[in-house]
Design an enzyme around this catalytic site. Structure first.
Site, mmCIF file in Angstrom:
data_model
loop_
_atom_site.group_PDB
_atom_site.id
_atom_site.type_symbol
_atom_site.label_atom_id
_atom_site.label_comp_id
_atom_site.label_asym_id
_atom_site.label_seq_id
_atom_site.Cartn_x
_atom_site.Cartn_y
_atom_site.Cartn_z
ATOM 1 N N HIS A 142 2.242 28.482 16.688
ATOM 2 C CA HIS A 142 0.906 28.347 17.285
ATOM 3 C C HIS A 142 1.004 27.767 18.686
ATOM 4 O O HIS A 142 1.944 27.032 19.009
ATOM 5 C CB HIS A 142 0.015 27.420 16.453
ATOM 6 C CG HIS A 142 -0.569 28.064 15.252
ATOM 7 N ND1 HIS A 142 -1.538 29.035 15.315
ATOM 8 C CD2 HIS A 142 -0.315 27.886 13.942
ATOM 9 C CE1 HIS A 142 -1.853 29.423 14.095
ATOM 10 N NE2 HIS A 142 -1.119 28.747 13.239
ATOM 11 N N HIS A 153 -3.689 26.166 9.162
ATOM 12 C CA HIS A 153 -3.089 24.940 8.627
ATOM 13 C C HIS A 153 -3.776 23.705 9.210
ATOM 14 O O HIS A 153 -4.100 22.753 8.501
ATOM 15 C CB HIS A 153 -1.590 24.874 8.943
ATOM 16 C CG HIS A 153 -0.737 25.708 8.049
ATOM 17 N ND1 HIS A 153 -0.681 27.070 8.133
ATOM 18 C CD2 HIS A 153 0.118 25.355 7.054
ATOM 19 C CE1 HIS A 153 0.168 27.533 7.232
ATOM 20 N NE2 HIS A 153 0.664 26.510 6.559
#
Length: 172
Positions: A150, A109
């Site tokens: 993440h 992303h």
């Protein structure tokens, strides 16, 4: 060195999760994370392809090429390194598992968001809108850590990869 980075990563994820995470912010960061999704990136590029201005067409071409190259790189790295996600390794983490595939490193992303942001900055020669795109890319990166999907080093690597390919495609 790797152990220090891992410890730093975990401390930051836990701190954000325990001290900053709020229900009201969850909605904001869920929306922000989608600005780094494949669907958003492809839609963004396709929208620019249909506009008649040559700079915008340059943006669409450069962004598409950079996204393809960076996505291949991210896929190779994810499947080579195979880093588990924070919500898999930190038991006490309250995570919103949005936009996840199997592995954590690097953040796809964030890569896509920085690819689009840096491409727009290069194509528009630093137009004021480029600053907005870079801020949005930073929000995507922060959202990935905030959501617990993440580690900070994942998003830093994603930002570097996306920026690198945006610059490389623009120069060549």
């Amino acid at each position: 060195m790797i152990e220090k980075i891992r410890n730093w990563d975990e401390r930051i994820v836990i701190y954000i999760n325990q001290k900053i995470k709020r229900k009201s912010l969850d909605y904001f960061f869920v929306a922000a994370t989608y600005m780094g999704s494949d669907v958003f990136a492809i839609g963004f590029i396709l929208a620019f392809l249909f506009l008649p201005v040559s700079k915008i067409n340059d943006f669409a071409l450069y962004a598409a090429a950079a996204l393809i190259l960076s996505s291949i790189t991210v896929g190779i790295l994810k499947n080579t390194i195979r880093r588990k996600r924070p919500f898999e390794t930190i038991i006490e983490l309250k995570s919103l598992k949005i936009g996840v595939d199997q592995f954590s490193f690097p953040s796809g992303h964030t890569t896509a968001a920085f690819c689009l942001a840096v491409t727009s900055a290069l194509v528009t020669n630093g137009h004021v809108a480029s600053t907005a795109y870079l801020v949005l890319a930073l929000l995507v990166a922060l959202s990935r850590v905030y959501l617990g999907v993440h580690y900070p080093s994942d998003v830093v690597a994603g930002g570097v990869i996306g920026s690198f390919f945006a610059l490389a495609v623009h120069l060549f």
